[in-house]
Design an enzyme around this catalytic site. Structure first.
Site, PDB file in Angstrom:
ATOM      1  CE  LYS A  10      -3.904  -2.299   2.289  1.00 45.72           C
ATOM      2  NZ  LYS A  10      -4.926  -2.190   3.351  1.00 45.72           N
ATOM      3  CE1 TYR A  50      -9.256  -3.094   0.206  1.00 46.98           C
ATOM      4  CE2 TYR A  50      -8.638  -1.327  -1.292  1.00 46.98           C
ATOM      5  CZ  TYR A  50      -8.299  -2.241  -0.298  1.00 46.98           C
ATOM      6  OH  TYR A  50      -7.014  -2.317   0.174  1.00 46.98           O
ATOM      7  CG  ASN A 129      -3.907  -2.365   6.862  1.00 42.81           C
ATOM      8  OD1 ASN A 129      -3.699  -1.922   5.735  1.00 42.81           O
ATOM      9  ND2 ASN A 129      -5.009  -3.019   7.168  1.00 42.81           N
ATOM     10  CG  HIS A 132      -5.213  -6.279  -0.738  1.00 43.92           C
ATOM     11  ND1 HIS A 132      -6.436  -6.412  -0.112  1.00 43.92           N
ATOM     12  CD2 HIS A 132      -5.210  -7.157  -1.770  1.00 43.92           C
ATOM     13  CE1 HIS A 132      -7.142  -7.320  -0.761  1.00 43.92           C
ATOM     14  NE2 HIS A 132      -6.427  -7.798  -1.770  1.00 43.92           N
ATOM     15  CD  GLU A 143      -8.306  -9.380  -4.076  1.00 46.52           C
ATOM     16  OE1 GLU A 143      -9.096  -8.978  -3.204  1.00 46.52           O
ATOM     17  OE2 GLU A 143      -7.158  -9.824  -3.806  1.00 46.52           O
TER      18      GLU A 143
HETATM   19  O1  CDP Z   1      -7.259  -5.926   4.436  1.00 48.92           O
HETATM   20  P1  CDP Z   1      -8.071  -6.993   5.138  1.00 48.92           P
HETATM   21  O2  CDP Z   1      -8.552  -8.056   4.188  1.00 48.92           O
HETATM   22  O3  CDP Z   1      -7.364  -7.532   6.328  1.00 48.92           O
HETATM   23  O4  CDP Z   1      -9.391  -6.276   5.742  1.00 48.92           O
HETATM   24  P2  CDP Z   1     -10.760  -5.837   5.033  1.00 48.92           P
HETATM   25  O5  CDP Z   1     -11.857  -6.050   6.017  1.00 48.92           O
HETATM   26  O6  CDP Z   1     -10.907  -6.473   3.702  1.00 48.92           O
HETATM   27  O7  CDP Z   1     -10.580  -4.273   4.867  1.00 48.92           O
HETATM   28  C1  CDP Z   1      -9.882  -3.736   3.774  1.00 48.92           C
HETATM   29  C2  CDP Z   1      -9.114  -2.526   4.225  1.00 48.92           C
HETATM   30  O8  CDP Z   1     -10.011  -1.495   4.656  1.00 48.92           O
HETATM   31  C3  CDP Z   1      -8.209  -2.747   5.441  1.00 48.92           C
HETATM   32  O9  CDP Z   1      -6.992  -3.403   5.124  1.00 48.92           O
HETATM   33  C4  CDP Z   1      -7.977  -1.328   5.880  1.00 48.92           C
HETATM   34  O10 CDP Z   1      -6.975  -0.692   5.092  1.00 48.92           O
HETATM   35  C5  CDP Z   1      -9.336  -0.687   5.599  1.00 48.92           C
HETATM   36  N1  CDP Z   1     -10.122  -0.554   6.851  1.00 48.92           N
HETATM   37  C6  CDP Z   1     -10.136   0.662   7.510  1.00 48.92           C
HETATM   38  O11 CDP Z   1      -9.528   1.615   7.030  1.00 48.92           O
HETATM   39  N2  CDP Z   1     -10.797   0.815   8.702  1.00 48.92           N
HETATM   40  C7  CDP Z   1     -11.475  -0.228   9.227  1.00 48.92           C
HETATM   41  N3  CDP Z   1     -12.127  -0.055  10.380  1.00 48.92           N
HETATM   42  C8  CDP Z   1     -11.476  -1.479   8.565  1.00 48.92           C
HETATM   43  C9  CDP Z   1     -10.790  -1.625   7.372  1.00 48.92           C
HETATM   44 MG    MG Z   2      -9.885  -7.927   2.580  1.00 51.45          MG
END
Ligand code: CDP
Ligand code: MG
Length: 171
Positions: A10, A50, A129, A132, A143
């Site tokens: 990212k 997303y 974080n 991805h 994807e």
């Molecule tokens: O990335 P991951 O698959 O672990 O989590 P996701 O539930 O698919 O969420 C995608 C991305 O949304 C996360 O990696 C974060 O960058 C963002 N996010 C956020 O900014 N704030 C949250 N409360 C949850 C997710």
């Molecule tokens: Mg995800």
């Protein structure tokens, strides 16, 4: 089972100049590089990634989808396709849980970040974080073809294939 998975470093990983360090973690475990490029994704591309594929709005809310899209548009990213045995699960294990505060030491999110959901919500901050990674085989398949054309993916052989049982010694 051999699987391909999408990994995106990212904007925070690129800005912090730790792209090489993060890539080397995936190299060390033997995940095979099949495609890689630096791009600044458009809003439409991120919506497909997303929401159409990842269903972020229904899982975490419209607001998070918008905030996260802004974050992902804040700079270029590095996208990769890597292949390996159960690669999707292996890469998710290496990346760690979504919230850096909860991500275990030894994972990328746990080793390179520590922010909490509570903090980012309260302070209107991005949840930086770093990485991805595709979460499921269905997500990975969609994807990989969203981020890469077929011609950009080099399907060369994994070294692990050289270690099949019964393989004869060369001397
Ligand atoms: O990335 P991951 O698959 O672990 O989590 P996701 O539930 O698919 O969420 C995608 C991305 O949304 C996360 O990696 C974060 O960058 C963002 N996010 C956020 O900014 N704030 C949250 N409360 C949850 C997710
Ligand atoms: Mg995800």
């Amino acid at each position: 089972m051999l699987q391909k998975t999408l990994i995106v470093l990212k904007p925070d990983a690129v800005k912090r100049n730790i792209v090489g360090e993060l890539i080397s973690r995936f190299e060390k475990v033997g995940l095979h590089l099949q495609a890689m490029k630096m791009i600044q994704p458009t809003e439409e591309h991120l919506y497909d990634h997303y929401e159409t594929i990842g269903q972020l709005a229904s899982r975490r809310g419209e607001e998070i989808l918008k905030i996260n899209t802004d974050f992902m548009r804040s700079g270029p990213v590095i996208a990769m396709v890597r292949e390996g045995v159960e690669a999707i699960e292996v890469v998710r294990k290496m990346v760690g849980s979504t919230e850096p505060k909860s991500a275990l030491p030894g994972t990328i999110r746990g080793d390179y970040s520590h922010l909490s959901f509570g903090y980012t919500d309260k302070n209107n901050a991005w949840l930086t974080n770093l990485v991805h990674a595709s979460a499921t085989p269905e997500e990975a398949e969609k994807e990989v073809s969203l981020w890469f054309a077929q011609a950009e993916i080099y399907d060369h052989e994994m070294e692990a294939h050289q270690f099949k049982r019964g393989h004869k010694k060369s001397h």
